[in-house]
Design a protein around this motif. Structure first.
Motif, PDB file in Angstrom:
ATOM      1  N   GLY A 113       2.684   3.890 -11.856  1.00  0.00           N
ATOM      2  CA  GLY A 113       2.289   4.102 -10.814  1.00  0.00           C
ATOM      3  C   GLY A 113       3.330   4.517  -9.771  1.00  0.00           C
ATOM      4  O   GLY A 113       4.456   4.626 -10.096  1.00  0.00           O
ATOM      5  N   LEU A 114       3.324   4.145  -8.518  1.00  0.00           N
ATOM      6  CA  LEU A 114       4.198   4.412  -7.586  1.00  0.00           C
ATOM      7  C   LEU A 114       4.981   3.033  -7.412  1.00  0.00           C
ATOM      8  O   LEU A 114       4.496   1.881  -7.792  1.00  0.00           O
ATOM      9  CB  LEU A 114       3.673   4.381  -6.154  1.00  0.00           C
ATOM     10  CG  LEU A 114       2.878   5.863  -6.004  1.00  0.00           C
ATOM     11  CD1 LEU A 114       2.241   5.743  -4.318  1.00  0.00           C
ATOM     12  CD2 LEU A 114       3.798   6.990  -5.914  1.00  0.00           C
ATOM     13  N   VAL A 115       6.226   3.216  -7.428  1.00  0.00           N
ATOM     14  CA  VAL A 115       7.255   2.166  -7.426  1.00  0.00           C
ATOM     15  C   VAL A 115       7.516   1.590  -6.057  1.00  0.00           C
ATOM     16  O   VAL A 115       7.940   2.214  -5.238  1.00  0.00           O
ATOM     17  CB  VAL A 115       8.725   2.452  -8.093  1.00  0.00           C
ATOM     18  CG1 VAL A 115       9.693   1.368  -8.221  1.00  0.00           C
ATOM     19  CG2 VAL A 115       8.107   3.130  -9.571  1.00  0.00           C
ATOM     20  N   VAL A 116       7.443   0.141  -6.010  1.00  0.00           N
ATOM     21  CA  VAL A 116       7.741  -0.545  -4.807  1.00  0.00           C
ATOM     22  C   VAL A 116       9.459  -0.524  -4.624  1.00  0.00           C
ATOM     23  O   VAL A 116       9.966  -0.812  -5.658  1.00  0.00           O
ATOM     24  CB  VAL A 116       7.218  -1.789  -4.679  1.00  0.00           C
ATOM     25  CG1 VAL A 116       7.785  -2.634  -3.415  1.00  0.00           C
ATOM     26  CG2 VAL A 116       5.718  -1.843  -4.781  1.00  0.00           C
ATOM     27  N   HIS A 117      10.020  -0.094  -3.438  1.00  0.00           N
ATOM     28  CA  HIS A 117      11.407  -0.174  -3.290  1.00  0.00           C
ATOM     29  C   HIS A 117      11.844  -1.491  -3.807  1.00  0.00           C
ATOM     30  O   HIS A 117      11.609  -2.500  -3.277  1.00  0.00           O
ATOM     31  CB  HIS A 117      11.831   0.090  -2.139  1.00  0.00           C
ATOM     32  CG  HIS A 117      10.843   1.325  -1.419  1.00  0.00           C
ATOM     33  ND1 HIS A 117       9.756   1.484  -1.202  1.00  0.00           N
ATOM     34  CD2 HIS A 117      11.524   2.602  -1.156  1.00  0.00           C
ATOM     35  CE1 HIS A 117       9.548   2.391  -0.835  1.00  0.00           C
ATOM     36  NE2 HIS A 117      10.596   3.278  -0.540  1.00  0.00           N
ATOM     37  N   GLY A 118      12.957  -1.372  -4.559  1.00  0.00           N
ATOM     38  CA  GLY A 118      13.581  -2.604  -4.839  1.00  0.00           C
ATOM     39  C   GLY A 118      14.279  -3.388  -3.615  1.00  0.00           C
ATOM     40  O   GLY A 118      14.221  -4.620  -3.229  1.00  0.00           O
ATOM     41  N   PRO A 119      14.883  -2.563  -2.645  1.00  0.00           N
ATOM     42  CA  PRO A 119      15.479  -3.186  -1.516  1.00  0.00           C
ATOM     43  C   PRO A 119      14.250  -3.722  -0.613  1.00  0.00           C
ATOM     44  O   PRO A 119      14.679  -4.492   0.020  1.00  0.00           O
ATOM     45  CB  PRO A 119      16.156  -1.920  -0.957  1.00  0.00           C
ATOM     46  CG  PRO A 119      16.574  -1.101  -2.045  1.00  0.00           C
ATOM     47  CD  PRO A 119      15.244  -1.238  -2.772  1.00  0.00           C
TER      48      PRO A 119
ATOM     49  N   SER B 197       0.792  -1.277  -0.139  1.00  0.00           N
ATOM     50  CA  SER B 197      -0.020   0.039   0.010  1.00  0.00           C
ATOM     51  C   SER B 197       0.870   1.163  -0.041  1.00  0.00           C
ATOM     52  O   SER B 197       2.021   1.098   0.146  1.00  0.00           O
ATOM     53  CB  SER B 197      -1.035  -0.033   1.298  1.00  0.00           C
ATOM     54  OG  SER B 197      -0.192   0.409   2.217  1.00  0.00           O
ATOM     55  N   THR B 198       0.241   2.215  -0.259  1.00  0.00           N
ATOM     56  CA  THR B 198       0.764   3.679  -0.066  1.00  0.00           C
ATOM     57  C   THR B 198       1.449   3.865   1.429  1.00  0.00           C
ATOM     58  O   THR B 198       2.624   4.272   1.324  1.00  0.00           O
ATOM     59  CB  THR B 198       0.145   4.855  -0.533  1.00  0.00           C
ATOM     60  OG1 THR B 198      -1.351   4.859   0.257  1.00  0.00           O
ATOM     61  CG2 THR B 198      -0.479   4.835  -1.784  1.00  0.00           C
ATOM     62  N   VAL B 199       0.732   3.441   2.336  1.00  0.00           N
ATOM     63  CA  VAL B 199       1.398   3.660   3.600  1.00  0.00           C
ATOM     64  C   VAL B 199       2.592   2.709   3.771  1.00  0.00           C
ATOM     65  O   VAL B 199       3.803   3.154   4.231  1.00  0.00           O
ATOM     66  CB  VAL B 199       0.192   3.043   4.553  1.00  0.00           C
ATOM     67  CG1 VAL B 199       0.716   3.057   5.890  1.00  0.00           C
ATOM     68  CG2 VAL B 199      -1.108   4.094   4.607  1.00  0.00           C
ATOM     69  N   ASP B 200       2.705   1.667   3.380  1.00  0.00           N
ATOM     70  CA  ASP B 200       3.992   0.645   3.224  1.00  0.00           C
ATOM     71  C   ASP B 200       5.027   1.435   2.640  1.00  0.00           C
ATOM     72  O   ASP B 200       6.019   1.181   3.164  1.00  0.00           O
ATOM     73  CB  ASP B 200       3.716  -0.731   2.461  1.00  0.00           C
ATOM     74  CG  ASP B 200       2.513  -1.704   3.058  1.00  0.00           C
ATOM     75  OD1 ASP B 200       2.424  -1.644   4.387  1.00  0.00           O
ATOM     76  OD2 ASP B 200       1.744  -2.298   2.555  1.00  0.00           O
ATOM     77  N   LEU B 201       4.919   1.914   1.474  1.00  0.00           N
ATOM     78  CA  LEU B 201       5.798   2.896   0.890  1.00  0.00           C
ATOM     79  C   LEU B 201       6.349   3.752   1.537  1.00  0.00           C
ATOM     80  O   LEU B 201       7.563   3.997   1.726  1.00  0.00           O
ATOM     81  CB  LEU B 201       5.380   3.114  -0.635  1.00  0.00           C
ATOM     82  CG  LEU B 201       5.143   1.785  -1.593  1.00  0.00           C
ATOM     83  CD1 LEU B 201       4.687   2.489  -3.185  1.00  0.00           C
ATOM     84  CD2 LEU B 201       5.890   0.760  -1.515  1.00  0.00           C
TER      85      LEU B 201
END
Length: 285
Positions: A220-226, A188-192
């Motif tokens: 859209g928003l990108v989930v962090h690779g790390p 979710s956006t909160v997770d990111l």
């Protein structure tokens, strides 16, 4: 724009890029950072990952990402929220930065609440022409020591790109292997937001949807690779035992509205998108 005209434009960009500095700009440059490894950050990371924090236990693999912040005032940031180009990492003349992958060697446990030191060395700087334009690659080697012991060596691969040309389709990602599913997860956006805050990562592709779409060309928003790599490390440690080595490589961007599959087959691990494309591949040892 025709394919031939686009290729001419890419070569011209690469020529300007090559003129921005020597091939070995910054190689060997070193910096030293010190962190008290506040247990509160480790506890916050555990909450983000749905785990219980034990202050007496070693930190989980990759937890050092929430330490050694590079905290700069706003005037020293670039348009993307990262530190402005130049400084410790040389300015490669390309505006878009991504964490392409990394390799880690876990040598001794890291503990919260004890002072640690990180030495970073620029190990390599290379340039080449890619299908979407000029590319720059920087490899950083991080060594973390705590209590006189060498605990961790990490090689961090960064890639720098030109802005996408209007109308240029994104490169087609390879398909992930079939099977091996361990879990599914949607971020979710909160997770990111929380992971960006914990790692002090101001990159706008993780929280500014308009910027991610209109400037950097993502869907859209990108989930962090790390963050994806962190989950794969947790899976590997649980299923294979204590990690000695871990290598990962980003293949295609994972987006916040997608349900992702986290998979494992022996020492091989990967993250797949809902369309079956490979987002991140890894190998544990």
């Amino acid at each position: 724009m025709s394919l031939g005209a686009r290729r001419v434009q890419q070569l011209a960009q690469l020529g300007r890029f090559a003129q921005s500095g020597g091939m070995d700009d910054g190689i060997g440059r070193t910096q030293l950072e010190r962190d008290e490894m506040d247990p509160a950050r480790a506890a916050a990371l555990a909450a983000v990952l749905g785990q219980v924090f034990d202050p007496a236990a070693p930190l989980p693999p990759f937890a050092h990402q929430v330490y050694f912040w590079q905290a700069l005032p706003a005037p020293l940031l670039g348009r993307d929220g990262h530190p402005a180009r130049g400084g410790f990492i040389p300015d490669l003349g390309l505006p878009r930065r991504m964490w392409a992958g990394g390799r880690l060697e876990f040598l001794a446990p890291l503990m919260a609440g004890r002072v640690a030191e990180k030495t970073t060395v620029i190990e390599a700087v290379t340039r080449k022409a890619g299908r979407s334009g000029p590319l720059g690659f920087v490899t950083l080697r991080h060594e973390i020591r705590q209590g006189g012991a060498h605990c961790l060596t990490e090689w961090q691969d960064l890639v720098y790109r030109a802005d996408p040309q209007p109308g240029t389709p994104p490169p087609e990602a390879p398909q992930a292997p079939a099977g091996g599913e361990v879990m599914r997860r949607r971020f979710s956006t909160v997770d990111l937001f929380r992971y960006s805050a914990l790692t002090f990562n101001g990159h706008r592709i993780h929280y500014d949807r308009d910027y991610a779409r209109e400037v950097e060309g993502y869907g859209g928003l990108v989930v962090h690779g790390p963050l994806l790599a962190q989950w794969l490390m947790l899976i590997a440690a649980k299923r294979l035992g204590r990690l000695g080595r871990f290598t990962f490589r980003g293949v295609s961007a994972a987006l916040d509205f997608e349900e992702l599959r986290f998979c494992q087959d022996g020492a091989l691990l990967w993250v797949a998108g809902p369309d079956g494309r490979l987002c991140l591949s890894a190998e544990a040892g």
